[in-house]
Design an enzyme around this catalytic site. Structure first.
Site, PDB file in Angstrom:
ATOM      1  N   GLY A   1       0.823  -1.213   0.000  1.00 36.35           N
ATOM      2  CA  GLY A   1       0.000   0.000   0.000  1.00 36.35           C
ATOM      3  C   GLY A   1       0.850   1.252   0.000  1.00 36.35           C
TER       4      GLY A   1
ATOM      5  NE  ARG B   1      -2.340  -4.261  -1.067  1.00 33.28           N
ATOM      6  CZ  ARG B   1      -1.956  -3.694   0.081  1.00 33.28           C
ATOM      7  NH1 ARG B   1      -1.099  -4.311   0.858  1.00 33.28           N
ATOM      8  NH2 ARG B   1      -2.432  -2.528   0.456  1.00 33.28           N
TER       9      ARG B   1
ATOM     10  CG  ASP C   1       3.638  -9.165   4.129  1.00 31.64           C
ATOM     11  OD1 ASP C   1       4.078  -9.851   5.077  1.00 31.64           O
ATOM     12  OD2 ASP C   1       2.431  -9.067   3.862  1.00 31.64           O
TER      13      ASP C   1
ATOM     14  CE  LYS D   1       4.592   0.405   2.515  1.00 32.36           C
ATOM     15  NZ  LYS D   1       3.671  -0.398   1.678  1.00 32.36           N
ATOM     16  CB  THR D   2       3.698   0.358   6.861  1.00 32.96           C
ATOM     17  OG1 THR D   2       2.346   0.235   7.293  1.00 32.96           O
ATOM     18  CG2 THR D   2       4.585   0.144   8.065  1.00 32.96           C
TER      19      THR D   2
ATOM     20  CG  ASP E   1      -0.856  -0.326   8.311  1.00 34.26           C
ATOM     21  OD1 ASP E   1      -1.772   0.497   8.093  1.00 34.26           O
ATOM     22  OD2 ASP E   1      -0.626  -1.290   7.570  1.00 34.26           O
TER      23      ASP E   1
END
Lengths: 576, 576
Positions: free
Chosen positions: B97, B158, B189, B219-220, B222
């Site tokens: 994402g 993804r 991941d 990166k994220t 979340d």
């Protein structure tokens, strides 16, 4: 040294870093009122422009005193008022949905009234006025609410003041609190309230024969309260559309990053499509529906779906399987056949109320379907089942459907999916069409005001205060010449009123301003939308800035419609 | 003179006023790399800190070459590299994402590689790497993407790279494009992908025996990829939480302005509740659910609902009929009984697949209900029908339910409504509880990066480039000392890997970092939440600013957890 924990606890109650910094942000003041350090009230003089609607004759009968006093004449600020006015007690209230900048109207009002007069804040909107819930607003309050978003300083509600009993309540409250004036900050309905109250309270409220002055201030994020050069835009529209435009711009970037979703986004704005048009101008998405154009072209729902599906297919042919569609909240009632279907359903359901009450689901749908005219039967059958169920749901007390509950964005997704699948099957190709839906509304009504809204509302508040000190009643405050310094204006409320027949009785209304198809903003949009549909040409306007090189911008649609060559506004003598 | 129409058309394709202004916004560079005008590569030296998970022994067997080379040692930037490295061909790709700041990683990477090396942009993420879709990135590209949000310059996907066939494809593409290195910008991941590829491509990719270096960049949005001082936060978290916090702050103000709605807001963030916790710290709403705490306390769904309902009732007693509730996307699977129910359903549905295929609606629910253990039967029966239907919907190819499709915010609304009604009925009082629901996710993944994310990602890109020039592979780039100038770090990817058994075979993973209940950020939240529930103490952080007095802030949870006494970050020698 203060620990970070303590520092954080100090940010509670509207003391975030931004809110604290905004409180000391300087704002420009229009030249008529002097300067921030040296404000003065003004006379208001005839501008030469008069306002009247087609209902003017009937309005003159219904509003004899304000019409006689104001004569439909637009006023503009003149010389400084010769003598200081003191001792006035003024109540201010928010009415209707919140809009960014409302707090600054209160700030401007307080500053213009100065220490010699008393400003009372009415809690909880018109209902609070009826109940006499009000308390003096202090300089400390003003320091706290300055430049902050929301109406939460006072709260708001949507009570309409129109019965004799309510008028009596307002009179009683006015006497009890010794009010000389009421300022109503609201939209079209609330300014209609203001017009009615101005007439009702024109004289003989107090024992000495004095009345209560009433002034309206034009608020609505929907942008449907506007009047050419006299009122280029209501306050709150700029901030709300900037909030939505950031989100739409972010989602446009996401669509092209993730490369797999079409996002269907519904935007608040009641009937009119001003918000959607402005957001489209700022972000340039693949598809934007404008209700007023659909009504003008008398498009059917099937035609709208076909148009969307063809754009999806055309982009898919180029390998573009993503996009963004904007749809205004009010779309459904602008599709002529949907409007007619709903009317037929309203009638039919009222007629067969008893029978329908005993039916559910499939049976209810079947009963209603066969009672419809053939063309509406076909249209009804084409709708997804959950939409059919919503159309058969209970009516409000006027027998009307709550259209705002219909998830238009999901309806368009489901029907477009079906059509895209048909096209794919017919051509033997695969057309990927994965979707996400969004509705943006509440997110934008209470954001921190943009520099434009912050400065505009401060000057609207100053204007409302100046009108009161000049003894005026029955006007809406406005600020004209927004590209060249700004001038305080007074718009005679009675000059905006239309008289309509609704459910057999007369209703006084200010007509909502809808998007005009031949206005420059719409025409510019029309000139570019085909290109935006074919390829990703979008821009991302990003978060609105209060400092730095891009802090001063007007709504694009306002600048275009006012034929400005720039997006910059100017209040006061400094270039914004 | 250019007309406004022409000016507007010039803003198409990422040329909004903000995007144009951001392109020339100066950003600080960590001291190790010199200055913006005079960048230099560095040596990386052992920091003395080593990383290993409980699976270290098995990881050493699975990743023999990278483990031997890197020995789990964290590296930090040392002296300037003595000799210029040129002629390297480096491919960079986005994976998973999108997150704000990704473009600046590419900018930093390009700047560190300089004119002497070639940077190739891989289009469409890992899938694009497998297909060899890449093209050189020019200085002109860099000027365009600088400081802009989104991953739309290259796109992302993804695809997991884990099969022998895929490895062969990457080798083939590496040979064809003469790659010396690959930089993967992604989350847990994707960095697992990077670790696997680093091992796979360690040597003998090219005819001369050379391998392909692989570097990951964390990166994220979340926030679930973090590692104490070594990696205080992944990039994108700051911007995304600021976008959501503005919206939540606006809605909080709306709730207290309109005085009639509870807003239930679901926030993106996959399993972990970092995003929700950070947004709560910024805005201070009445109720915030933290999944990790609910799991730790083994709370049942009924207990959670009771807790919400009691807050609604307590506020109603004070006349407060509004509020905001935040719920993390991943809540459901952290409620132990819901997790057990879903597992039992998964098993049951797999067992009775044939029977269930023939059943629908009521019959299907009845069949499933009676197959459940007594306690789960009761829990299942307590759920709204549409949730029951979703729990009985088709499973994915692994037999699992797509939990992200469950509208948790609506589930909580419906169950809280039922409970509040029960309490009202039992006490014979009326408790108004009108609601609105929201889900914020896509809105925050591609916004213009905050100053922190913009500066952090530029320096992450520089660090990734420097690691390549220093000949490193199998590391994740990081920047430590974010409160005192910043230092480039290299985290050995193999040191982060765990080996799990999934569906009978071994899976290599980087464990997601969850919210720790005893960490300072959570503890501060716990210390204040009761007060936030009782009265409106919220703050509205407003739109993130790129200029002016409040432009430099870190996420509150990061500052607290790193025991900083300030929210300011510092890269380089200038105070941010």
């Amino acid at each position: 040294m203060t620990s970070l924990n303590d520092t954080l606890t100090q940010t509670e109650q509207h003391r975030s870093l931004l809110e604290e910094a905004l409180r000391s942000l300087p704002l420009p003041i229009v030249p008529a009122f002097g300067s921030a350090g040296n404000l003065h009230a003004v006379e208001f003089v005839a501008s030469g422009e008069k306002l009247a609607t087609a209902s003017a004759a009937r309005v003159a009968e219904l509003f004899p005193r304000t019409v006689a006093a104001n004569a439909g004449e637009v006023l503009r600020a003149g010389q400084a008022l010769a003598k200081a006015v003191t001792g006035k007690r003024v109540a201010v209230l928010f009415s209707g949905g919140p809009a960014p900048g409302g707090h600054n109207v209160v700030v401007g009002l307080k500053q213009m009234l100065g220490a010699g007069n008393t400003l009372l804040g009415v809690q909880g909107g018109p209902k609070g006025l009826l109940n006499g819930r009000m308390a003096p607003i202090t300089d400390a309050d003003i320091a706290v609410i300055r430049n902050t978003g929301g109406f939460d300083f006072l709260g708001t509600d949507r009570t309409k003041i129109k019965t004799a009993e309510q008028f009596a309540q307002v009179r009683e409250v006015s006497v009890k609190h010794e009010l000389d004036a009421i300022v109503i900050i609201g939209g079209d309905d609330s300014n209609t309230n203001a017009a009615v109250l101005a007439e009702e309270l024109f004289a003989n409220v107090h024992a000495d024969g004095r009345g209560v002055q009433v002034i309206g201030v034009p608020k609505t994020i929907d942008g449907d309260l506007q009047l050419g050069e006299l009122l280029p835009i209501s306050f709150g529209f700029d901030t709300a559309t900037r909030v939505y435009a950031e989100l739409v711009g972010n989602i446009l970037q996401d669509s092209r990053s993730s490369l797999k979703y079409w996002h269907f986004i519904k935007l608040m704005g009641r009937a009119a499509s001003h918000v959607t048009l402005e957001v489209a101008l700022q972000t340039k998405p693949a598809v934007t529906l404008i209700s007023e154009e659909i009504a003008q072209r008398k498009q059917s729902l099937a035609e709208i779906i076909e148009q969307i599906a063809q754009t999806v297919v055309a982009r898919a042919k180029k390998g573009i399987h993503h996009g963004v569609l904007l749809v205004p909240e009010g779309l459904i009632e602008f599709i002529p056949e949907m409007k007619a279907l709903i009317e037929e359903l309203n009638d039919g359901m009222a007629q067969h109320e008893a029978v329908l009450a005993a039916l559910e689901g499939e049976e209810k749908r079947a009963f209603v379907t066969k009672s419809l005219s053939p063309e509406h039967e076909k249209l009804f059958a084409s709708l997804p089942e959950y939409i059919q169920d919503m159309l058969l749901a209970e009516r409000d007390s006027h027998g009307n459907l709550q259209l705002s509950l219909i998830p238009t964005e999901q309806l368009l997704i489901d029907m477009t999916k079906r059509r895209v699948r048909e096209i794919a099957d017919a051509s033997g190709t695969k057309i990927p069409f994965a979707t996400q839906n969004h509705f943006f509304g509440y997110e934008g009504r209470c954001g921190a005001p943009t520099l434009f809204d912050a400065a505009y509302t401060l000057n609207l508040g100053l204007t409302a205060g100046a009108l009161l000190l000049a003894g005026k009643t029955g006007y809406m405050a406005s600020v004209g010449d927004i590209f060249s310094g700004g001038v305080p204006l007074a718009i005679p409320l009675a000059g905006l009123l239309d008289v309509e027949r609704r459910h057999g009785s007369e209703a006084v209304v200010i007509e909502k301003a809808l998007v005009e198809i031949d206005a420059p903003a719409m025409q510019y949009f029309v000139s570019r939308r085909e290109a935006w549909a074919q390829d990703d040409l979008f821009a991302s306007p990003g978060p609105r800035q209060l400092w730095g090189p891009v802090a001063s911008q007007l709504p694009i649609s306002v600048a275009l419609n006012r034929k400005s060559q720039s997006l910059a506004f100017q209040f006061g003598t400094d270039k914004a």
